[in-house]
Enzyme design. Structure first.
Site, mmCIF file in Angstrom:
data_model
loop_
_atom_site.group_PDB
_atom_site.id
_atom_site.type_symbol
_atom_site.label_atom_id
_atom_site.label_comp_id
_atom_site.label_asym_id
_atom_site.label_seq_id
_atom_site.Cartn_x
_atom_site.Cartn_y
_atom_site.Cartn_z
ATOM 1 N N LYS A 109 39.753 46.980 45.710
ATOM 2 C CA LYS A 109 38.389 47.002 45.164
ATOM 3 C C LYS A 109 37.780 48.405 45.201
ATOM 4 O O LYS A 109 36.860 48.691 44.439
ATOM 5 C CB LYS A 109 37.478 46.009 45.899
ATOM 6 C CG LYS A 109 37.991 44.573 45.932
ATOM 7 C CD LYS A 109 38.441 44.076 44.583
ATOM 8 C CE LYS A 109 38.899 42.620 44.544
ATOM 9 N NZ LYS A 109 40.032 42.286 45.406
ATOM 10 N N TYR A 151 43.379 28.735 47.543
ATOM 11 C CA TYR A 151 42.817 30.004 48.012
ATOM 12 C C TYR A 151 42.573 29.998 49.521
ATOM 13 O O TYR A 151 41.893 29.107 50.049
ATOM 14 C CB TYR A 151 41.494 30.285 47.287
ATOM 15 C CG TYR A 151 40.865 31.607 47.700
ATOM 16 C CD1 TYR A 151 41.229 32.792 47.081
ATOM 17 C CD2 TYR A 151 39.925 31.666 48.728
ATOM 18 C CE1 TYR A 151 40.681 34.001 47.456
ATOM 19 C CE2 TYR A 151 39.369 32.874 49.124
ATOM 20 C CZ TYR A 151 39.749 34.037 48.484
ATOM 21 O OH TYR A 151 39.197 35.234 48.871
ATOM 22 N N TYR A 161 45.992 37.147 50.256
ATOM 23 C CA TYR A 161 46.495 37.696 48.985
ATOM 24 C C TYR A 161 47.925 38.234 49.110
ATOM 25 O O TYR A 161 48.864 37.689 48.536
ATOM 26 C CB TYR A 161 45.580 38.832 48.493
ATOM 27 C CG TYR A 161 44.164 38.417 48.196
ATOM 28 C CD1 TYR A 161 43.811 37.976 46.918
ATOM 29 C CD2 TYR A 161 43.175 38.467 49.168
ATOM 30 C CE1 TYR A 161 42.506 37.604 46.622
ATOM 31 C CE2 TYR A 161 41.873 38.093 48.888
ATOM 32 C CZ TYR A 161 41.541 37.667 47.616
ATOM 33 O OH TYR A 161 40.253 37.289 47.343
HETATM 34 C C1 LIG Z 1 40.685 41.059 45.373
HETATM 35 C C2 LIG Z 1 42.035 41.156 45.939
HETATM 36 C C3 LIG Z 1 43.170 40.898 45.144
HETATM 37 C C4 LIG Z 1 43.098 40.410 43.731
HETATM 38 O O1 LIG Z 1 42.683 41.383 42.809
HETATM 39 P P1 LIG Z 1 41.973 40.893 41.466
HETATM 40 O O2 LIG Z 1 41.728 42.136 40.709
HETATM 41 O O3 LIG Z 1 40.726 40.183 41.895
HETATM 42 O O4 LIG Z 1 42.894 39.953 40.769
HETATM 43 C C5 LIG Z 1 44.414 41.039 45.721
HETATM 44 N N1 LIG Z 1 44.540 41.405 47.014
HETATM 45 C C6 LIG Z 1 43.482 41.659 47.805
HETATM 46 C C7 LIG Z 1 43.729 42.019 49.220
HETATM 47 C C8 LIG Z 1 42.192 41.542 47.299
HETATM 48 O O5 LIG Z 1 41.135 41.777 48.095
#
Ligand SMILES: *Cc1c(COP(=O)(O)O)cnc(C)c1O
Length: 337
Positions: free
Chosen positions: A49, A260, A286
């Site tokens: 991000k 999720y 993730y």
């Molecule tokens: C937000 C996030 C993602 C996913 O990215 P997107 O652009 O929202 O698809 C993957 N890994 C981590 C650790 C994240 O914080």
């Protein structure tokens, strides 16, 4: 491809490192595996991000905003990086988090609080459904709010990942490397859209493989639509005209599991194997899922020995602390005496 006209604030340290995971490849008897270390973007424990926020908060400042509003899960990495970025830019930050205040504050939520942001607990509404009400209140209070979309996924967020792809291309050139696949966790779609667009603009033959980590009631078609429309609007923003076909987009839905943030054996194995072979931390929500997917695909023989696979580490390790009870650490404990 032009993005110098887009307002921007520097928030991280780039380029992030590109490393080879030879011990993990060996352990899996698989293809060469590399990792792009966006867990080291440098902003408050890092993550993907940071890249998006450079453009999105640049836009917020260009619009004269003094208050940032965004939403996510209680352990959102996006919210934590937004809180840090807002603090560094002197902006007030409001986070709309799903669920209710937990008894013990930990992981990303702990960091949100250290950054001094305002937290609004939203119950079932984890994706920002309550934002309009909060924005109205902030305006009544005389503030100039700016809403950062869920996951930082809009055209600006996707542009950040076109630039990230360009950054990777430059590293590949220096190291005389090329990849056959880029594998990563895909959720709100901005990372996926940007990498897919970058891949197209650089005419790279690489396959961009997003591992979906979030169940969507509307199903696969809606994920595809979101990613393609993000990529198209990002292309317009940088003066490119692109259309995408089905072969441009690979979204693997095989590893969503219970959904999720639900951590199981897949994530546990990926986290411990990556930590114990390479000394690198993944996260429970993730990258643990995405690496679990990659490990499974390697075992299933989906790669050739000559393939060169890049795993894009998108960050998230601060959430490990909040998931300690779901982490399987039993094999490491022994009692003396
Ligand atoms: C937000 C996030 C993602 C996913 O990215 P997107 O652009 O929202 O698809 C993957 N890994 C981590 C650790 C994240 O914080």
């Amino acid at each position: 491809m032009k993005y110098n006209h887009i307002p921007r604030e520097r928030l991280g340290f780039f380029p992030t490192p590109l490393v080879e995971l030879s011990k993990l490849s060996k352990k899996l008897n698989g293809p060469r595996i590399f990792m792009k270390r966006d867990d080291n973007t440098g902003l408050a424990m890092g993550g993907n991000k940071t890249r998006k926020l450079e453009f999105i908060l640049g836009d917020a400042l260009a619009h004269g905003a003094n208050t940032i509003v965004t939403a996510g899960a209680a352990q959102s990495n996006h919210c934590r990086q937004t809180a840090a970025a807002a603090a560094s830019l002197g902006l007030e930050c409001h986070l709309v988090l799903g669920g209710k205040e937990p008894a013990h504050v930990n992981g990303n939520l702990l960091l949100d609080k250290i950054f001094g942001c305002h937290i609004h607990w939203a119950g079932q509404n984890r994706k920002g459904e309550d934002i309009p009400t909060i924005v109205e209140q902030l305006k009544r209070d005389g503030k100039t709010p700016y809403v950062v979309p869920y996951g930082g996924s809009n055209a600006l967020g996707a542009v950040a990942f076109v630039e990230a792809f360009a950054e990777l291309q430059a590293q590949c050139k220096d190291l005389r490397l090329s990849f056959t696949h880029i594998v990563f966790a895909s959720s709100s779609g901005g990372t996926h859209a940007g990498l897919m667009l970058g891949n197209k603009l650089f005419k790279s033959p690489c396959q961009i493989v997003g591992i979906n980590i979030d169940k969507d009631e509307a199903g696969e078609a809606s994920f595809h639509q979101t990613i393609v429309s993000l990529a198209s609007s990002a292309a317009r923003l940088i003066g490119e005209d692109c259309t995408f076909s089905d072969s441009d987009l690979t979204l693997n839905l095989d590893y969503v599991g219970e959904g999720y943030g639900v951590m199981g054996a897949l994530e546990n194995e990926a986290i411990s194997m990556t930590a114990q072979t390479q000394g690198i931390l993944l996260d429970p929500v993730y990258t643990g899922k995405a690496m679990g997917g990659l490990i499974d695909m390697i075992r299933a023989g989906q790669f050739k020995p000559s393939d060169r696979v890049l795993f894009w580490h998108t960050g998230g390790a601060p959430a490990l602390f909040a998931y300690s009870s779901a982490l399987d650490l039993a094999q490491n404990s022994s009692t003396l005496g």
